[in-house]
Design an enzyme around this catalytic site. Structure first.
Site, PDB file in Angstrom:
ATOM      1  N   ASP A 411       5.440  -5.554  -3.296  1.00 50.25           N
ATOM      2  CA  ASP A 411       4.397  -4.813  -3.218  1.00 50.25           C
ATOM      3  C   ASP A 411       3.176  -5.530  -2.534  1.00 50.25           C
ATOM      4  O   ASP A 411       3.317  -6.549  -2.444  1.00 50.25           O
ATOM      5  CB  ASP A 411       3.890  -4.446  -4.832  1.00 50.25           C
ATOM      6  N   LYS A 412       2.150  -5.118  -2.246  1.00 49.46           N
ATOM      7  CA  LYS A 412       0.964  -5.828  -1.527  1.00 49.46           C
ATOM      8  C   LYS A 412      -0.094  -6.218  -2.342  1.00 49.46           C
ATOM      9  O   LYS A 412      -0.345  -7.274  -2.682  1.00 49.46           O
ATOM     10  CB  LYS A 412       0.439  -4.893  -0.391  1.00 49.46           C
ATOM     11  N   PHE A 549      -9.384  11.228 -10.952  1.00 53.50           N
ATOM     12  CA  PHE A 549      -8.537  10.674  -9.716  1.00 53.50           C
ATOM     13  C   PHE A 549      -7.165  11.037  -9.944  1.00 53.50           C
ATOM     14  O   PHE A 549      -6.519  11.055 -11.078  1.00 53.50           O
ATOM     15  CB  PHE A 549      -8.613   9.015  -9.388  1.00 53.50           C
ATOM     16  N   LYS A 572     -15.700  10.169  -3.811  1.00 55.67           N
ATOM     17  CA  LYS A 572     -15.080   9.136  -3.072  1.00 55.67           C
ATOM     18  C   LYS A 572     -13.438   9.179  -2.990  1.00 55.67           C
ATOM     19  O   LYS A 572     -12.895   9.535  -3.858  1.00 55.67           O
ATOM     20  CB  LYS A 572     -15.577   7.746  -3.431  1.00 55.67           C
ATOM     21  N   ARG A 603      -9.960  -2.934   2.141  1.00 57.23           N
ATOM     22  CA  ARG A 603      -9.349  -1.611   1.659  1.00 57.23           C
ATOM     23  C   ARG A 603     -10.645  -0.583   1.742  1.00 57.23           C
ATOM     24  O   ARG A 603     -11.993  -0.881   1.446  1.00 57.23           O
ATOM     25  CB  ARG A 603      -9.107  -2.001  -0.052  1.00 57.23           C
ATOM     26  N   THR A 683       3.685  -0.553   0.150  1.00 56.44           N
ATOM     27  CA  THR A 683       2.289  -0.359  -0.361  1.00 56.44           C
ATOM     28  C   THR A 683       2.070   1.043  -0.225  1.00 56.44           C
ATOM     29  O   THR A 683       2.479   1.845   0.582  1.00 56.44           O
ATOM     30  CB  THR A 683       1.669  -1.223   0.281  1.00 56.44           C
ATOM     31  N   ARG A 785       1.374   3.948   2.431  1.00 53.98           N
ATOM     32  CA  ARG A 785       1.244   5.355   2.048  1.00 53.98           C
ATOM     33  C   ARG A 785       2.218   5.691   0.865  1.00 53.98           C
ATOM     34  O   ARG A 785       2.979   6.845   1.153  1.00 53.98           O
ATOM     35  CB  ARG A 785       0.875   6.271   3.105  1.00 53.98           C
ATOM     36  N   LYS A 791       9.101   4.071  -3.409  1.00 54.51           N
ATOM     37  CA  LYS A 791       9.709   2.699  -3.522  1.00 54.51           C
ATOM     38  C   LYS A 791      10.856   2.475  -4.090  1.00 54.51           C
ATOM     39  O   LYS A 791      11.774   1.817  -3.458  1.00 54.51           O
ATOM     40  CB  LYS A 791       8.592   1.745  -4.259  1.00 54.51           C
ATOM     41  N   ASP A 816       5.058  -0.390 -10.036  1.00 53.56           N
ATOM     42  CA  ASP A 816       5.858  -1.128  -9.425  1.00 53.56           C
ATOM     43  C   ASP A 816       7.372  -1.051 -10.221  1.00 53.56           C
ATOM     44  O   ASP A 816       8.375  -1.515  -9.714  1.00 53.56           O
ATOM     45  CB  ASP A 816       5.596  -2.502  -8.952  1.00 53.56           C
TER      46      ASP A 816
END
Length: 1101
Positions: A411-412, A549, A572, A603, A683, A785, A791, A816
């Site tokens: 992962d990042k 979200f 946002k 970011r 990521t 994305r 993953k 993850d």
């Protein structure tokens, strides 16, 4: 068909009654259970299992269940069959020779597993026995958490964990809200606000709760932590219906914060709580060494069968000759001569040679893995001082797999980066700003540069942008000096640094802290009102709705009523989720700025707003109410409603937040690359940000040719792009789409591949092979994305490819987990996103940089040690049993044993066990600093090279060679002269067997000593101590035990060891054997505890 209709069954239990729909197919539909105590009813599937269990055994089922699990292993089951054969037929060895080692192996394993399960049982008892208060009989009654029943009203105080899944009824706050932290569930350390429905929020006392009449109708229990869609029916003066969602549900394991107390009704208890349903039995991961070990066992089983069949055939062939007829004192009857005992003779030889199959290999390997895993936790180089965290081993079964990794999936955010966000830049109305000394300054200017017209946005636009950022969030505030939150706005006028923000994501916290520095401070909310201080002036906004979200929309919004009475929406999210829905503002300039921010590795979030007219807001309110109260397809209707609301937006600007790289990430990735390990970054970030971070951390090099598979819209388009990557390049130096042929031909230029989530879905649908061909020939791959399940799919794709490479996944967040569980080895980072990745991983470390030593040093050591352990184990068993096979040629295949039964039993348990165990724990073929400074050494052990068939064949042949030397060396050196004693007494077969056994014990121990490169005092003690113990035991056994039992004829060991000629023979053969294996190469060694053979009857011919 009972499953096609709804039946109601009412069960009466003193103070509660349950009525539930009964069906033989409960998985086909939703059932309801109605449980009342005294006037509160909950509808859902009824279960009497109220306590939580993570253990596997009970006192009553431990022995049968554990035995069943152990005898599923082929070696254990094989020796059980051998033991039963020895009991049923006349075999050359006693059943004790197989039964005792088998009992030892089974007992040791059972004790280990029982102890581990007892620890789990103990932890369960602590959880189930925790004291809780429930409302019963008109008052609060203290009980244990395991006694909570569905429908009980439970009181939870500040800083206590919730003992069951509760629907919040009321809190000490008038508005019925409470704050919780779910770090133990999803790893998020922020404070989350949960709400009670207004009609129950007023019931803040036990008497009021007693008077409440309500029914909660629930779904069947499910594991999704964020999904809870149901309804509560309240009967006050008339029936009311109120929808319940995740914001009303308090999950077991979460902790109450900043709230004095709450009351909630239990809806899911015990193993039906969401936390218990998320207990995941980790899939049994098997290492490459274990698979090789099973293959070798099958080969040795073939050798065993060959020797047994050959011996049986030769016995009948030789005994068919008259000269080998039985002597006069042991004549066979006519029936015995005519009857065939081929099967029984075959089984007898099988028993005689069965110790070539090492029963204790599994136990030795388990002990080596279990004890060896402590070295990871003890390694101070893997200790992170700032967070006071050591490396953690959750499973020791995969230690050696750390030395075989070919692909690393990482992962990042939070893994390569610190997950500590700092606001750097923003774009407002098409003008870029940076923060200097707490002020927004246009790019290219300083904070003391006079403003010029057109160089910055208007003050109203800047202020609206800052207000949007400081209001559009789910941030909570904690005040250090107050016991509870009290009045959130009491600190507004005298604001101090004791106010601390808690956010669900580091981005939100960084943005709110940035606006605070710039003069727009978020000072708190009390559920319906949010307050900010704008350049010293207090403003209160009424919070009307929060549009949460979700990963599909990739944005969040709030609908507020301004102090002037206007209805406004602030939103946002990712630029791809906001810009397509904007109708005005500097869209193109902002898009360019967002790309520039991303190229710097920032970011990005885009901010927009929408003003509602009175008519528009009425429509919005109606749609939200209908969607939230829908009983069918509520989530789909909410998504439609949110899409209807979040359109016709007016663009305000964008933010750029920096996530700093962790220390030594670049050096770690380079070391992995030199070790021959390919690194893939998976990521969820946007393309430009991910590429920028990959370049900065060294995953991509500046000279690397980047291949792109992004923004593919259809299968056809994706296939064409893949073919372009796979065809021969038209001209050298073609940058956009370097073909696969060029990749293969050009060994100097390295290539990287960038794939986005949408294109990956298309590529995996029908073009897996083509995609994999491109990926395998790239030294670095970046997937952006990505959704969590994508993953895992990528990891599975590599894992199941024809080459079957060993994969490792590393990450720090709940997103993850699926990737970590899918890979051969899963590593969790103890980061800021909690512990969910750590709990589901095989190993856990505090920082990404520790991965280098974990693989290059610990992985190298573990693999070499256990690989040599396994092969040495087979070697010493070949040495042990081959003389027994050769001896049959000299005793007319009469199944006479060569060794005394005690030696057969103790060979692997006592005489040769400890040296190999110590070797497999401490051996260091190369110094750790050399392994870290020269990562290329990792390539030498890749692809299971140390445990290859070639090295296995070498050890096997070496074992046969040594066995032939033991046997024929002793035979030739003794010759026909058997009167070795000074008193003229004759030595027989027991003396010869003792001589062979003694040479064998010394030789296999010295062989291990020659293989040892890293000597400690423990190695010296067990190596020379094992040899000394053998002689001491032999003298004691032969000179005392047999003497007391008056078994003079069996005193072979004692007499042999006292004979001077024996030591000459022994020295001659040991020297010969040493010369043989001094010229042999070796690897690492292990400590086996294999069963031994038993004494057979003395047969003289």
């Amino acid at each position: 068909m009972r499953n096609c209709r709804t039946d109601s069954v009412y069960i009466t239990i003193p103070t509660f009654r349950a009525g539930y729909s009964f069906s033989l197919m409960r998985n086909c539909r939703t059932d309801s259970v109605y449980i009342t105590i005294p006037t509160f009813r909950v509808g859902y599937s009824f279960s009497l299992m109220r306590n939580c269990r993570t253990d596997s055994y009970t006192i009553w089922n431990f022995i049968p269940k554990n035995l069943f699990e152990q005898f599923r292993r082929i070696a254990n089951f094989y020796f059980l069959i051998i033991f039963l054969v020895q009991l049923m037929i006349d075999t050359p060895t006693s059943p004790v020779t197989s039964g005792l080692p088998l009992f030892f192996v089974i007992t040791v394993t059972a004790i280990k597993q029982g102890f581990e399960d007892w620890l789990r049982h103990k932890a369960d008892n602590e959880v189930n026995g925790a004291p809780v208060f429930v409302v019963r009989s008109g008052g609060l009654v203290q009980t244990r958490s395991k006694n909570i029943r569905v429908g009980d009203i439970v009181r939870v105080a500040k800083d206590e964990t919730f003992p069951a899944d509760l629907v919040l009824l009321s809190s000490d706050r008038a508005e019925g809200t409470c704050h919780i932290t779910t770090a133990s569930l999803d790893g998020e350390t922020n404070l989350k606000t949960h709400y009670a429905v207004p009609e129950t929020a007023v019931s803040q006392s036990v008497s009021q709760l007693e008077a409440l009449q309500a029914v909660v109708e629930c779904q069947q229990p499910e594991a999704d932590l964020y999904r809870y869609l149901t309804e509560v029916y309240l009967t006050i003066f008339h029936v009311l219906f109120r929808p319940l969602g995740p914001e009303n549900l308090l999950l077991r394991g979460a902790r109450l914060k900043n709230t004095k107390e709450i009351f909630g009704v239990a809806v899911y208890t015990g193993m039906e709580s969401k936390m218990a349903l998320n207990y995941k039995c980790k899939s049994q991961k098997r290492s490459a060494v274990e698979k090789s070990m099973n293959t070798f066992l099958i080969i040795y089983l073939g050798i065993l069968l060959f020797e047994a069949i050959l011996s049986t055939i030769l016995k009948y062939a030789w005994q068919a000759e008259n000269k080998w007829d039985e002597p006069f004192y042991n004549e066979k009857t006519e029936q015995e001569r005519n009857s065939s005992k081929f099967i029984s003779d075959f089984l007898a030889f099988l028993v005689l040679y069965n110790f070539i199959i090492p029963i204790s290999l599994y136990v030795t390997v388990e002990m080596q893995k279990f004890l060896g895993s402590f070295f990871i936790g003890w390694d101070l180089d893997l200790y992170h001082e700032e967070s006071d965290q050591r490396a953690q081993v959750n499973t020791s079964d995969l230690n050696e797999e750390l030395g075989q990794v070919e692909y690393v999936f990482t992962d990042k955010t939070g893994t390569l980066t610190e997950n500590e966000m700092q606001f750097r830049e923003c774009s407002i109305n098409g003008i870029k700003y940076q923060e200097i000394n707490g002020k927004l300054v246009p790019e290219g200017m300083t904070d003391d540069t006079p403003d010029r017209p057109g160089r910055r946005a208007g003050p109203e636009e800047e202020e609206l942008f800052l207000k949007a950022v400081s209001l559009c969030h789910t941030v909570q505030i904690s005040y250090d000096q107050t016991d509870g939150p009290g009045e959130p706005f009491s600190h507004a006028n005298g604001f101090t640094t004791q106010m601390e923000y808690y956010a669900s994501s580091p981005d939100e916290k960084a943005l709110v802290e940035a606006t605070k520095r710039m003069g727009v401070t978020f000072t708190g909310s009390n559920g319906e009102v949010m307050e900010i201080r704008t350049f010293g002036k207090s403003e209160k906004y009424k919070l009307l709705h929060v549009l949460e979200f979700d990963p599909n929309r990739r944005r969040m919004s709030v609908i507020l009523q301004t102090p002037s009475g206007q209805k406004i929406l602030f939103t946002k999210g990712a630029e791809s989720a906001i810009l397509p829905y904007t109708k005005s503002g500097e869209i193109e300039k902002t898009r360019v700025h967002v790309d520039e921010f991303a190229l710097k590795g920032l970011r990005t979030l885009v901010v927009a707003y929408r003003l509602f007219s009175a008519e528009e807001y009425k429509e919005v309110e109606r749609r939200i109410h209908e969607a939230r109260t829908a009983l069918q397809q509520r989530e789909e209707r909410l998504a439609e409603t949110f899409s209807f609301i979040e359109k016709d937006l007016e663009l305000l600007g964008a933010t750029g937040v920096e996530d700093k790289l962790q220390e030594k990430v670049q050096e770690t990735i380079e070391a992995l690359r030199l070790a021959g390990i390919k690194v893939w970054v998976l990521t969820g970030d946007k393309h430009e940000t991910a590429v920028s971070v990959s370049l900065s951390c060294g995953h991509f090099h500046r000279t690397m040719n980047i291949l792109e598979l992004v923004q593919q819209k259809s299968d056809h388009e994706c296939a064409e792009q893949l073919r372009r990557l796979d065809l021969v390049a038209v001209q050298r130096g073609f940058k956009a789409c370097l073909c696969l042929c060029r990749i293969k031909e050009d060994h100097v230029i390295q290539h990287g591949l960038v794939v986005d989530g949408a294109s990956l879905s298309l590529a995996l649908r029908e073009h897996e092979k083509l995609f994999m061909e491109v990926c395998k020939n790239c030294s670095a791959v970046l997937c952006c994305r990505m959704a969590p399940l994508q993953k895992a799919k990528v990891v599975r794709l590599l894992k199941t490819s024809p080459e079957k490479p060993i994969t490792l996944a590393i990450g720090d967040g709940a997103n993850d987990v699926s990737m970590i569980q899918e890979a051969h080895v899963g590593i969790g980072i103890m980061g800021k996103e909690g512990r969910q990745a750590v709990r589901n991983s095989d190993y856990a470390i505090a920082r990404f940089k520790f991965l280098a030593k974990l693989l290059l040093v610990h992985g190298h050591f573990y693999y070499v040690r256990i690989a040599t352990l396994v092969q040495y184990f087979f070697y010493k068993n070949v040495c042990f049993i081959t003389p027994q096979f050769l001896y049959q040629f000299f005793c007319l295949f009469s199944q006479q044993t060569l060794y005394d039964s005690v030696y057969l039993t103790l060979y692997n348990i006592c005489f040769t066990s400890l040296p190999i165990l110590v070797y497999s724990l401490f051996e260091q073929l190369v110094h750790p600093h050399v392994l870290q400074s020269k990562p290329a050494l990792y390539r030498d052990i890749s692809k299971n090279s140390v445990l290859s068939f070639k090295t296995f064949l070498y050890w096997t042949i070496l074992g046969f060679c040594h066995a032939f030397i033991f046997f024929f060396g002793s035979y030739m050196l003794m010759g026909e002269d058997t009167s070795l004693m000074g008193n003229g007494q004759m030595f027989g077969n027991w003396t010869f067997g003792t001589l062979v056994f003694t040479v064998m014990v010394i030789t296999v121990t010295l062989k291990l000593a020659l293989e040892t490169h890293f000597w400690t005092w423990i190695n010296h003690f067990v190596t020379w101590g094992s040899i000394a113990f053998y002689f001491i035991f032999s003298l004691f056994y032969g000179g005392i035990i047999w003497y007391l039992l008056h078994q003079w004829s069996q005193d072979a060991a004692h007499r042999t060891l006292l004979a001077g000629y024996f030591w000459l023979v022994d020295y001659s053969q040991s020297s010969s054997d040493t010369r043989v294996f001094k010229n042999s190469s070796s690897t690492a060694v292990s400590d086996p505890l294999v069963p031994a053979h038993h004494t057979l009857t003395h047969h003289h011919h």
